[in-house]
Scaffold this motif. Structure first.
Motif, PDB file in Angstrom:
ATOM      1  N   ARG A   1       0.830  -1.215   0.000  1.00 15.00           N
ATOM      2  CA  ARG A   1       0.000   0.000   0.000  1.00 15.00           C
ATOM      3  C   ARG A   1       0.857   1.254   0.000  1.00 15.00           C
ATOM      4  NH1 ARG A   1      -5.581  -0.012   2.869  1.00 15.00           N
ATOM      5  NH2 ARG A   1      -5.298   2.079   2.131  1.00 15.00           N
ATOM      6  N   LEU A   2       2.062   1.125   0.519  1.00 18.69           N
ATOM      7  CA  LEU A   2       2.945   2.288   0.602  1.00 18.69           C
ATOM      8  C   LEU A   2       3.926   2.322  -0.570  1.00 18.69           C
ATOM      9  CD1 LEU A   2       3.675   2.004   4.408  1.00 18.69           C
ATOM     10  CD2 LEU A   2       1.946   3.403   3.302  1.00 18.69           C
ATOM     11  N   LYS A   3       3.613   1.514  -1.572  1.00 15.74           N
ATOM     12  CA  LYS A   3       4.502   1.317  -2.705  1.00 15.74           C
ATOM     13  C   LYS A   3       5.011   2.620  -3.312  1.00 15.74           C
ATOM     14  CE  LYS A   3       2.825  -1.849  -5.464  1.00 15.74           C
ATOM     15  NZ  LYS A   3       2.293  -2.650  -6.546  1.00 15.74           N
ATOM     16  N   GLN A   4       4.071   3.555  -3.429  1.00 16.12           N
ATOM     17  CA  GLN A   4       4.437   4.805  -4.099  1.00 16.12           C
ATOM     18  C   GLN A   4       5.550   5.541  -3.360  1.00 16.12           C
ATOM     19  OE1 GLN A   4       1.659   4.133  -2.611  1.00 16.12           O
ATOM     20  NE2 GLN A   4       0.890   5.822  -1.372  1.00 16.12           N
ATOM     21  N   GLN A   5       5.767   5.163  -2.102  1.00 14.63           N
ATOM     22  CA  GLN A   5       6.782   5.877  -1.323  1.00 14.63           C
ATOM     23  C   GLN A   5       8.157   5.227  -1.416  1.00 14.63           C
ATOM     24  OE1 GLN A   5       5.491   6.454   2.674  1.00 14.63           O
ATOM     25  NE2 GLN A   5       3.453   7.055   2.038  1.00 14.63           N
ATOM     26  N   GLY A   6       8.260   4.088  -2.044  1.00  9.32           N
ATOM     27  CA  GLY A   6       9.576   3.461  -2.095  1.00  9.32           C
ATOM     28  C   GLY A   6       9.481   2.063  -2.663  1.00  9.32           C
TER      29      GLY A   6
ATOM     30  N   THR B   1       8.669  -5.192  -2.666  1.00  2.00           N
ATOM     31  CA  THR B   1       9.198  -6.407  -3.255  1.00  2.00           C
ATOM     32  C   THR B   1       8.079  -7.365  -3.623  1.00  2.00           C
ATOM     33  OG1 THR B   1       9.434  -7.129  -0.992  1.00  2.00           O
ATOM     34  CG2 THR B   1      11.432  -6.396  -2.068  1.00  2.00           C
ATOM     35  N   SER B   2       8.388  -8.339  -4.480  1.00  2.88           N
ATOM     36  CA  SER B   2       7.429  -9.395  -4.789  1.00  2.88           C
ATOM     37  C   SER B   2       7.255 -10.242  -3.537  1.00  2.88           C
ATOM     38  CB  SER B   2       7.975 -10.268  -5.921  1.00  2.88           C
ATOM     39  OG  SER B   2       9.107 -10.967  -5.435  1.00  2.88           O
ATOM     40  N   ILE B   3       6.166 -11.026  -3.519  1.00  3.20           N
ATOM     41  CA  ILE B   3       5.931 -11.823  -2.312  1.00  3.20           C
ATOM     42  C   ILE B   3       7.062 -12.835  -2.102  1.00  3.20           C
ATOM     43  CG2 ILE B   3       4.433 -13.630  -3.337  1.00  3.20           C
ATOM     44  CD1 ILE B   3       2.731 -13.219  -0.637  1.00  3.20           C
ATOM     45  N   SER B   4       7.636 -13.345  -3.189  1.00  3.54           N
ATOM     46  CA  SER B   4       8.697 -14.344  -2.971  1.00  3.54           C
ATOM     47  C   SER B   4       9.971 -13.696  -2.416  1.00  3.54           C
ATOM     48  CB  SER B   4       8.979 -15.150  -4.239  1.00  3.54           C
ATOM     49  OG  SER B   4       9.154 -14.283  -5.307  1.00  3.54           O
ATOM     50  N   GLU B   5      10.282 -12.476  -2.882  1.00  3.95           N
ATOM     51  CA  GLU B   5      11.450 -11.775  -2.303  1.00  3.95           C
ATOM     52  C   GLU B   5      11.200 -11.448  -0.837  1.00  3.95           C
ATOM     53  OE1 GLU B   5      13.574  -8.305  -4.457  1.00  3.95           O
ATOM     54  OE2 GLU B   5      11.749  -8.705  -5.589  1.00  3.95           O
ATOM     55  N   ALA B   6       9.984 -10.935  -0.563  1.00  2.00           N
ATOM     56  CA  ALA B   6       9.646 -10.577   0.828  1.00  2.00           C
ATOM     57  C   ALA B   6       9.708 -11.822   1.705  1.00  2.00           C
ATOM     58  CB  ALA B   6       8.251  -9.958   0.886  1.00  2.00           C
TER      59      ALA B   6
ATOM     60  N   ASP C   1      -5.361 -16.138   6.616  1.00  2.00           N
ATOM     61  CA  ASP C   1      -5.320 -15.583   5.257  1.00  2.00           C
ATOM     62  C   ASP C   1      -4.034 -15.984   4.519  1.00  2.00           C
ATOM     63  OD1 ASP C   1      -6.554 -14.064   3.225  1.00  2.00           O
ATOM     64  OD2 ASP C   1      -5.317 -12.318   3.704  1.00  2.00           O
ATOM     65  N   TRP C   2      -3.024 -16.427   5.269  1.00  2.00           N
ATOM     66  CA  TRP C   2      -1.766 -16.835   4.630  1.00  2.00           C
ATOM     67  C   TRP C   2      -2.002 -17.890   3.561  1.00  2.00           C
ATOM     68  CZ3 TRP C   2      -0.433 -21.950   4.918  1.00  2.00           C
ATOM     69  CH2 TRP C   2      -0.958 -22.700   5.971  1.00  2.00           C
ATOM     70  N   ALA C   3      -3.017 -18.751   3.791  1.00  2.00           N
ATOM     71  CA  ALA C   3      -3.252 -19.864   2.845  1.00  2.00           C
ATOM     72  C   ALA C   3      -3.620 -19.325   1.457  1.00  2.00           C
ATOM     73  CB  ALA C   3      -4.351 -20.769   3.379  1.00  2.00           C
ATOM     74  N   ASN C   4      -4.109 -18.082   1.391  1.00  2.00           N
ATOM     75  CA  ASN C   4      -4.473 -17.502   0.087  1.00  2.00           C
ATOM     76  C   ASN C   4      -3.288 -16.888  -0.645  1.00  2.00           C
ATOM     77  OD1 ASN C   4      -7.256 -18.044   0.485  1.00  2.00           O
ATOM     78  ND2 ASN C   4      -7.376 -16.247   1.835  1.00  2.00           N
ATOM     79  N   TYR C   5      -2.159 -16.800   0.022  1.00  2.00           N
ATOM     80  CA  TYR C   5      -1.027 -16.082  -0.593  1.00  2.00           C
ATOM     81  C   TYR C   5       0.256 -16.887  -0.708  1.00  2.00           C
ATOM     82  CZ  TYR C   5      -3.952 -12.004  -0.456  1.00  2.00           C
ATOM     83  OH  TYR C   5      -4.980 -11.130  -0.681  1.00  2.00           O
ATOM     84  N   LEU C   6       0.509 -17.786   0.245  1.00  2.00           N
ATOM     85  CA  LEU C   6       1.778 -18.512   0.195  1.00  2.00           C
ATOM     86  C   LEU C   6       1.649 -19.701  -0.747  1.00  2.00           C
ATOM     87  CD1 LEU C   6       3.079 -18.577   3.896  1.00  2.00           C
ATOM     88  CD2 LEU C   6       3.276 -16.811   2.168  1.00  2.00           C
ATOM     89  N   SER C   7       2.664 -19.907  -1.574  1.00  2.00           N
ATOM     90  CA  SER C   7       2.663 -21.093  -2.433  1.00  2.00           C
ATOM     91  C   SER C   7       2.849 -22.309  -1.537  1.00  2.00           C
ATOM     92  CB  SER C   7       3.822 -21.001  -3.428  1.00  2.00           C
ATOM     93  OG  SER C   7       5.045 -21.136  -2.711  1.00  2.00           O
ATOM     94  N   PRO C   8       2.500 -23.533  -2.034  1.00  2.00           N
ATOM     95  CA  PRO C   8       2.660 -24.718  -1.175  1.00  2.00           C
ATOM     96  C   PRO C   8       4.089 -24.869  -0.649  1.00  2.00           C
ATOM     97  CG  PRO C   8       1.352 -25.254  -3.113  1.00  2.00           C
ATOM     98  CD  PRO C   8       1.828 -23.841  -3.294  1.00  2.00           C
ATOM     99  N   SER C   9       5.093 -24.536  -1.466  1.00  2.00           N
ATOM    100  CA  SER C   9       6.463 -24.735  -0.966  1.00  2.00           C
ATOM    101  C   SER C   9       6.825 -23.660   0.068  1.00  2.00           C
ATOM    102  CB  SER C   9       7.464 -24.788  -2.120  1.00  2.00           C
ATOM    103  OG  SER C   9       7.783 -23.495  -2.542  1.00  2.00           O
ATOM    104  N   MET C  10       6.354 -22.433  -0.136  1.00  2.00           N
ATOM    105  CA  MET C  10       6.587 -21.393   0.885  1.00  2.00           C
ATOM    106  C   MET C  10       5.921 -21.805   2.196  1.00  2.00           C
ATOM    107  SD  MET C  10       5.643 -17.766  -0.787  1.00  2.00           S
ATOM    108  CE  MET C  10       6.373 -17.099  -2.220  1.00  2.00           C
ATOM    109  N   ALA C  11       4.669 -22.271   2.089  1.00  2.00           N
ATOM    110  CA  ALA C  11       3.924 -22.634   3.304  1.00  2.00           C
ATOM    111  C   ALA C  11       4.644 -23.756   4.042  1.00  2.00           C
ATOM    112  CB  ALA C  11       2.505 -23.048   2.944  1.00  2.00           C
ATOM    113  N   GLU C  12       5.110 -24.735   3.287  1.00  2.00           N
ATOM    114  CA  GLU C  12       5.787 -25.874   3.917  1.00  2.00           C
ATOM    115  C   GLU C  12       7.043 -25.407   4.651  1.00  2.00           C
ATOM    116  OE1 GLU C  12       7.961 -29.941   2.477  1.00  2.00           O
ATOM    117  OE2 GLU C  12       6.383 -29.151   1.177  1.00  2.00           O
ATOM    118  N   ARG C  13       7.826 -24.557   3.987  1.00  2.00           N
ATOM    119  CA  ARG C  13       9.059 -24.058   4.623  1.00  2.00           C
ATOM    120  C   ARG C  13       8.735 -23.222   5.861  1.00  2.00           C
ATOM    121  NH1 ARG C  13      12.069 -20.660   0.431  1.00  2.00           N
ATOM    122  NH2 ARG C  13      13.664 -20.483   2.023  1.00  2.00           N
ATOM    123  N   ALA C  14       7.715 -22.362   5.729  1.00  2.00           N
ATOM    124  CA  ALA C  14       7.393 -21.467   6.852  1.00  2.00           C
ATOM    125  C   ALA C  14       6.878 -22.251   8.055  1.00  2.00           C
ATOM    126  CB  ALA C  14       6.351 -20.437   6.411  1.00  2.00           C
ATOM    127  N   ILE C  15       6.047 -23.266   7.797  1.00  2.00           N
ATOM    128  CA  ILE C  15       5.494 -24.049   8.911  1.00  2.00           C
ATOM    129  C   ILE C  15       6.620 -24.807   9.615  1.00  2.00           C
ATOM    130  CG2 ILE C  15       3.998 -26.020   9.476  1.00  2.00           C
ATOM    131  CD1 ILE C  15       2.072 -24.870   7.249  1.00  2.00           C
TER     132      ILE C  15
END
Ligand code: A3P
Length: 300
Positions: free
Chosen positions: A148-153, A156-161, A272-286
């Motif tokens: 939301r604050l993108k215009q200020q700086g 990153t993409s969700i995978s970079e973040a 809400d994470w389930a709507n955004y994290l890919s299966p491999s991201m979710a697996e690593r994060a859990i």
């Protein structure tokens, strides 16, 4: 060591945690100049874990004898103005406000991890409430907030973040160290530190309004319980009500950086994470969370 962050800020490894460079002068002033009172209430959290909600609850509970629900300062002011953050607001104002003239109970907030709190806070009778949340939801919430604050700086993409989150390089992070610091403090000194989980509070808000009242030294009388005061405060501080207040729909706060008040109200849901994290991201994060919290007695 430094790391690139967002909105043009860097992070700096300060006393063992990644602190946004913009907040470091405020943290130092907090540590060296803040004089806690026994009646002070400190709202603490890792960013995006429900700080806005907790600020509103603590303010409403501790000021309920002064204001009526329908005409209280939160109908006109953002929760972040009513309960100022020490490192981003109070100590960045020039000159910063005289905290000595504020009436009791003073309520402040900070994102500082427990080990960075000044001894003045630790050694006083002041109360600390900490808001925590499943860090996968926290990550998704923060990613949207930055977007939301993108215009200020830079945003990153969700995978970079995600890679930054995964490596613990996040404002006030590593996030799990932040959570564990308050968790341990709450176990060692339960009368001083109340550790709250967003998910539990969503499930049973009235139970936690009552618990906060008891913990903060503002218990609800039988009369108030009968009058439905606990429900009234829980309802006033609900996501829907706070989001719909005029000030939170349109206001803006010019502090360290201007942020629209409505940026603090997105979805207010659990999982809400389930709507955004890919299966491999979710697996690593859990797996990461299981590793970091294993043996602590804390789970999400
Ligand atoms: P989402 O982005 O998942 O919706 P913080 O206040 O620490 O910045 O955290 C913001 C998160 O808390 C956002 O999560 C926001 O929607 C949610 N939130 C704000 N007010 C809330 C409330 N009264 N009840 C529940 N969640 C709330």
């Amino acid at each position: 060591p430094r790391a690139k962050y967002w909105v043009g800020d860097d992070l700096y490894k300060f006393q063992g945690f990644w602190i946004p460079t913009i907040a470091i002068p405020g943290i130092i002033k907090f540590q060296t100049q803040f004089q806690a009172r026994d009646s002070d209430l400190l709202v603490t959290s890792f960013p995006k874990c429900g700080t806005t909600w907790l600020k509103s609850l603590v303010f409403m509970i501790s000021n309920r004898s002064i204001y009526s629900i329908s005409d209280n300062p939160l109908t006109k002011l953002s929760p972040h103005d009513v309960v100022p953050n020490l490192e981003f607001n109070v100590y960045l104002f020039k000159p910063y406000p005289d905290l000595e003239i504020l009436p009791n109970p003073r309520i402040f907030s900070t994102h500082a991890p427990y080990p960075l709190l000044p001894s003045s806070v630790i050694n006083s009778e002041s109360k600390i409430v900490y808001m925590c949340r499943n860090l996968l939801d926290q990550f998704v919430s923060f990613w949207h907030f930055k977007d939301r604050l993108k215009q200020q700086g830079a945003c990153t993409s969700i995978s970079e973040a995600f890679e930054m989150f995964y490596s613990g390089v996040d404002g006030f992070g590593p996030s799990w160290e932040h959570v564990l610091s308050y968790w341990k403090a709450s176990l060692e000194n339960p009368n001083k530190v109340l550790f709250l989980k967003y998910e539990d509070m969503k499930e049973n808000p009235t139970f936690y309004v009552k618990k906060l009242g008891d913990f903060l030294g503002f218990p609800f009388s039988e009369e108030e319980v009968k009058q439905g005061m606990i429900e009234e405060i829980a309802n006033f501080c609900s996501f829907e009500n706070l989001r719909n207040l005029g000030v939170n729909k349109s206001g803006k706060r010019a502090i360290a950086r201007p942020i629209e008040n409505n940026a603090y109200f997105r979805k207010g849901e659990v999982g809400d994470w389930a709507n955004y994290l890919s299966p491999s991201m979710a697996e690593r994060a859990i797996k990461l969370m299981d590793d970091k919290f294993s043996g602590s007695g804390l789970s999400f």
